[in-house]
Design a protein around this motif. Structure first.
Motif, PDB file in Angstrom:
ATOM      1  N   THR A   8     -41.779 -48.187  10.026  1.00 26.51           N
ATOM      2  CA  THR A   8     -42.914 -49.047  10.617  1.00 26.51           C
ATOM      3  C   THR A   8     -42.863 -50.339  11.065  1.00 26.51           C
ATOM      4  O   THR A   8     -41.390 -50.616  11.162  1.00 26.51           O
ATOM      5  N   ASN A   9     -43.537 -50.974  11.647  1.00 24.75           N
ATOM      6  CA  ASN A   9     -43.337 -52.478  12.035  1.00 24.75           C
ATOM      7  C   ASN A   9     -42.813 -53.273  11.101  1.00 24.75           C
ATOM      8  O   ASN A   9     -42.078 -54.189  11.436  1.00 24.75           O
ATOM      9  N   SER A  10     -42.952 -53.051   9.642  1.00 23.30           N
ATOM     10  CA  SER A  10     -42.264 -53.866   8.818  1.00 23.30           C
ATOM     11  C   SER A  10     -41.293 -53.275   7.839  1.00 23.30           C
ATOM     12  O   SER A  10     -40.907 -54.144   7.043  1.00 23.30           O
ATOM     13  N   ALA A  28     -49.619 -44.951   4.563  1.00 22.50           N
ATOM     14  CA  ALA A  28     -50.952 -45.403   5.016  1.00 22.50           C
ATOM     15  C   ALA A  28     -51.679 -45.808   3.568  1.00 22.50           C
ATOM     16  O   ALA A  28     -52.308 -46.851   3.482  1.00 22.50           O
ATOM     17  N   TYR A  31     -48.840 -48.923   2.707  1.00 24.01           N
ATOM     18  CA  TYR A  31     -48.819 -50.067   3.629  1.00 24.01           C
ATOM     19  C   TYR A  31     -50.006 -49.906   4.756  1.00 24.01           C
ATOM     20  O   TYR A  31     -49.387 -49.530   5.868  1.00 24.01           O
ATOM     21  N   PRO A  32     -51.238 -50.101   4.403  1.00 23.31           N
ATOM     22  CA  PRO A  32     -52.212 -49.665   5.217  1.00 23.31           C
ATOM     23  C   PRO A  32     -52.252 -50.372   6.490  1.00 23.31           C
ATOM     24  O   PRO A  32     -52.734 -49.990   7.529  1.00 23.31           O
ATOM     25  N   TYR A  33     -51.636 -51.632   6.414  1.00 22.20           N
ATOM     26  CA  TYR A  33     -51.764 -52.652   7.806  1.00 22.20           C
ATOM     27  C   TYR A  33     -50.442 -51.999   8.677  1.00 22.20           C
ATOM     28  O   TYR A  33     -50.173 -52.715  10.013  1.00 22.20           O
ATOM     29  N   ASP A  34     -49.502 -51.449   8.188  1.00 21.97           N
ATOM     30  CA  ASP A  34     -48.359 -51.029   8.998  1.00 21.97           C
ATOM     31  C   ASP A  34     -48.732 -50.186   9.971  1.00 21.97           C
ATOM     32  O   ASP A  34     -49.386 -49.035   9.672  1.00 21.97           O
ATOM     33  N   GLU A  35     -48.018 -50.196  11.364  1.00 18.57           N
ATOM     34  CA  GLU A  35     -48.100 -48.888  12.264  1.00 18.57           C
ATOM     35  C   GLU A  35     -46.899 -48.364  12.310  1.00 18.57           C
ATOM     36  O   GLU A  35     -45.586 -48.622  12.154  1.00 18.57           O
TER      37      GLU A  35
END
Length: 108
Positions: A8-10, A28, A31-35
């Motif tokens: 993911t992005n992080s 999801a 890490y619900p805010y990761d893309e």
């Protein structure tokens, strides 16, 4: 059950899942805010991290033991553990960060 590597992005997440959709659901949930940048089904059911890739190749020290001791002394506080590791080994900040973070991931 297949092993998936999800970047993911992080984070880089390694997880077992029935299929790609289930692996996406794990990310999801955790890490619900990761893309998700990349999702790969691993060809085997194991995961290996090269110590050389992390810069942990010094034969004079066992960075795992030193890093784990620093994590223990700092009660898991990463910043304090990095400071202790630098004091113990004389390592630069980047090497100390890699040693401490890699041992945190392994569940010191």
């Amino acid at each position: 059950m297949p092993l998936f590597e999800v970047e993911t992005n992080s984070h880089i997440i390694i997880t077992w899942a029935e299929d790609e959709q289930a692996a996406r659901a794990v990310v999801a949930d955790a890490y619900p805010y990761d893309e998700i940048a990349r999702l790969t089904k691993r060809p085997r059911d194991t995961w290996v991290i090269s110590k050389g890739a992390l810069g942990l190749t010094s034969p004079s020290l066992d960075p795992c033991l030193v890093a784990r001791e620093c994590l223990s002394r700092s009660s898991g506080d990463k910043v304090n553990a990095i400071r202790l590791y630098r004091m113990e080994t004389g390592s630069d900040l980047e090497h100390a960060r890699k040693a401490i973070e890699s041992n945190m991931v392994m569940g010191w």
